[in-house]
Write a protein that holds these residues in place. Sequence first.
Motif, PDB file in Angstrom:
ATOM      1  N   MET A   1       0.843  -1.185   0.000  1.00 18.08           N
ATOM      2  CA  MET A   1       0.000   0.000   0.000  1.00 18.08           C
ATOM      3  C   MET A   1       0.888   1.247   0.000  1.00 18.08           C
ATOM      4  O   MET A   1       1.854   1.335   0.743  1.00 18.08           O
ATOM      5  N   ILE A   2       0.537   2.204  -0.823  1.00 16.67           N
ATOM      6  CA  ILE A   2       1.284   3.447  -0.930  1.00 16.67           C
ATOM      7  C   ILE A   2       0.807   4.394   0.168  1.00 16.67           C
ATOM      8  O   ILE A   2      -0.383   4.683   0.274  1.00 16.67           O
ATOM      9  N   ASP A   3       1.752   4.880   0.961  1.00 17.89           N
ATOM     10  CA  ASP A   3       1.406   5.778   2.062  1.00 17.89           C
ATOM     11  C   ASP A   3       1.389   7.222   1.563  1.00 17.89           C
ATOM     12  O   ASP A   3       2.293   8.015   1.841  1.00 17.89           O
ATOM     13  N   TYR A   4       0.363   7.546   0.784  1.00 19.81           N
ATOM     14  CA  TYR A   4       0.250   8.899   0.228  1.00 19.81           C
ATOM     15  C   TYR A   4       0.118   9.935   1.335  1.00 19.81           C
ATOM     16  O   TYR A   4       0.591  11.062   1.206  1.00 19.81           O
ATOM     17  N   GLN A   5      -0.532   9.580   2.441  1.00 18.66           N
ATOM     18  CA  GLN A   5      -0.726  10.546   3.518  1.00 18.66           C
ATOM     19  C   GLN A   5       0.603  10.990   4.122  1.00 18.66           C
ATOM     20  O   GLN A   5       0.765  12.167   4.459  1.00 18.66           O
ATOM     21  N   ALA A   6       1.559  10.090   4.225  1.00 21.72           N
ATOM     22  CA  ALA A   6       2.872  10.460   4.760  1.00 21.72           C
ATOM     23  C   ALA A   6       3.564  11.472   3.856  1.00 21.72           C
ATOM     24  O   ALA A   6       4.228  12.398   4.336  1.00 21.72           O
ATOM     25  N   ILE A   7       3.385  11.327   2.554  1.00 19.97           N
ATOM     26  CA  ILE A   7       3.990  12.262   1.601  1.00 19.97           C
ATOM     27  C   ILE A   7       3.304  13.623   1.714  1.00 19.97           C
ATOM     28  O   ILE A   7       3.959  14.668   1.737  1.00 19.97           O
ATOM     29  N   CYS A  47      -6.695  -1.989 -14.162  1.00 14.34           N
ATOM     30  CA  CYS A  47      -6.002  -0.960 -13.392  1.00 14.34           C
ATOM     31  C   CYS A  47      -5.911  -1.367 -11.924  1.00 14.34           C
ATOM     32  O   CYS A  47      -6.780  -2.059 -11.410  1.00 14.34           O
ATOM     33  N   ASP A  48      -4.870  -0.919 -11.291  1.00 13.75           N
ATOM     34  CA  ASP A  48      -4.652  -1.156  -9.867  1.00 13.75           C
ATOM     35  C   ASP A  48      -5.417  -0.071  -9.090  1.00 13.75           C
ATOM     36  O   ASP A  48      -5.000   1.090  -9.051  1.00 13.75           O
ATOM     37  N   ARG A  49      -6.532  -0.462  -8.490  1.00 15.21           N
ATOM     38  CA  ARG A  49      -7.418   0.486  -7.801  1.00 15.21           C
ATOM     39  C   ARG A  49      -6.688   1.244  -6.693  1.00 15.21           C
ATOM     40  O   ARG A  49      -6.842   2.464  -6.543  1.00 15.21           O
ATOM     41  N   ASN A  50      -5.909   0.534  -5.880  1.00 18.32           N
ATOM     42  CA  ASN A  50      -5.195   1.191  -4.778  1.00 18.32           C
ATOM     43  C   ASN A  50      -4.170   2.190  -5.297  1.00 18.32           C
ATOM     44  O   ASN A  50      -4.008   3.275  -4.736  1.00 18.32           O
ATOM     45  N   PHE A  51      -3.483   1.815  -6.373  1.00 17.69           N
ATOM     46  CA  PHE A  51      -2.517   2.738  -6.967  1.00 17.69           C
ATOM     47  C   PHE A  51      -3.232   3.983  -7.495  1.00 17.69           C
ATOM     48  O   PHE A  51      -2.777   5.110  -7.280  1.00 17.69           O
ATOM     49  N   VAL A  52      -4.334   3.801  -8.204  1.00 23.22           N
ATOM     50  CA  VAL A  52      -5.063   4.932  -8.774  1.00 23.22           C
ATOM     51  C   VAL A  52      -5.494   5.886  -7.661  1.00 23.22           C
ATOM     52  O   VAL A  52      -5.336   7.106  -7.785  1.00 23.22           O
ATOM     53  N   TYR A  53      -6.013   5.352  -6.571  1.00 22.65           N
ATOM     54  CA  TYR A  53      -6.436   6.212  -5.465  1.00 22.65           C
ATOM     55  C   TYR A  53      -5.239   6.993  -4.906  1.00 22.65           C
ATOM     56  O   TYR A  53      -5.293   8.218  -4.757  1.00 22.65           O
ATOM     57  N   ALA A  54      -4.146   6.299  -4.611  1.00 23.53           N
ATOM     58  CA  ALA A  54      -2.968   6.951  -4.022  1.00 23.53           C
ATOM     59  C   ALA A  54      -2.361   7.970  -4.983  1.00 23.53           C
ATOM     60  O   ALA A  54      -2.021   9.088  -4.573  1.00 23.53           O
ATOM     61  N   ALA A  55      -2.234   7.611  -6.249  1.00 22.83           N
ATOM     62  CA  ALA A  55      -1.650   8.534  -7.227  1.00 22.83           C
ATOM     63  C   ALA A  55      -2.543   9.755  -7.421  1.00 22.83           C
ATOM     64  O   ALA A  55      -2.047  10.874  -7.576  1.00 22.83           O
ATOM     65  N   LEU A  95      12.767   6.213  -3.251  1.00 21.31           N
ATOM     66  CA  LEU A  95      13.232   4.985  -2.620  1.00 21.31           C
ATOM     67  C   LEU A  95      12.279   4.525  -1.528  1.00 21.31           C
ATOM     68  O   LEU A  95      12.252   3.371  -1.159  1.00 21.31           O
ATOM     69  N   LYS A  96      11.474   5.453  -1.015  1.00 23.41           N
ATOM     70  CA  LYS A  96      10.553   5.135   0.068  1.00 23.41           C
ATOM     71  C   LYS A  96       9.118   4.928  -0.417  1.00 23.41           C
ATOM     72  O   LYS A  96       8.240   4.667   0.372  1.00 23.41           O
ATOM     73  N   VAL A  97       8.860   5.087  -1.728  1.00 16.37           N
ATOM     74  CA  VAL A  97       7.495   5.069  -2.244  1.00 16.37           C
ATOM     75  C   VAL A  97       7.292   3.895  -3.198  1.00 16.37           C
ATOM     76  O   VAL A  97       7.975   3.798  -4.213  1.00 16.37           O
TER      77      VAL A  97
END
Length: 175
Positions: A1-7, A47-55, A95-97
């Motif tokens: 899972m991509i931690d978009y909130q941390a970014i 499509c990767d639903r989780n990726f689309v949401y995070a991106a 490197l962290k994403v």
Amino acid sequence: MIDYQAIIDYYYPEAEVPELREILLKHSSAVAEKAVKIVDAHPELHCDRNFVYAAAMLHDIGIIRCDAPGIHCYGTEPYIRHGVIGGKMVESLMLKVERGEDIVRVCARHTGTGLPGLEPETWEEKIICYADKFFSKTKLDREKTYEEARQSLLKFGEEGVRKFEEWHRQFELTN
């Protein structure tokens, strides 16, 4: 899972830029919700639903470095560059994403229907770019109609409008 909130938290500390952070979060959330609805309606696109949401949550991360006082952006760069700038901001953390390179591409390619040489190529990029056209950062409480979104693209030229119309035919089930 991509931690978009941390970014978002890293670049938009609530204590330092509360108004801009709220604009970014509301706008990006609306874009993300519309984008995942399109993904859900089109499983054939794989499509990767989780990726689309995070991106989608990160697509406008670069606005903080731009000069757009009307939306609390007090940087020095022209607003048209916010996508490329956002891509570089994400790239600096790459490197962290998870799927960092793909998020960099979404950021860089979402402006208008893609700037020359930076057009969306993947379905995920196209879906986020398309969904973004329905939401402004100045009227956070409403979704534009198809015709309003189409009209807003005229400043990018007829090619942008043509792409938007094509995406509309591909992504929307009704309208």
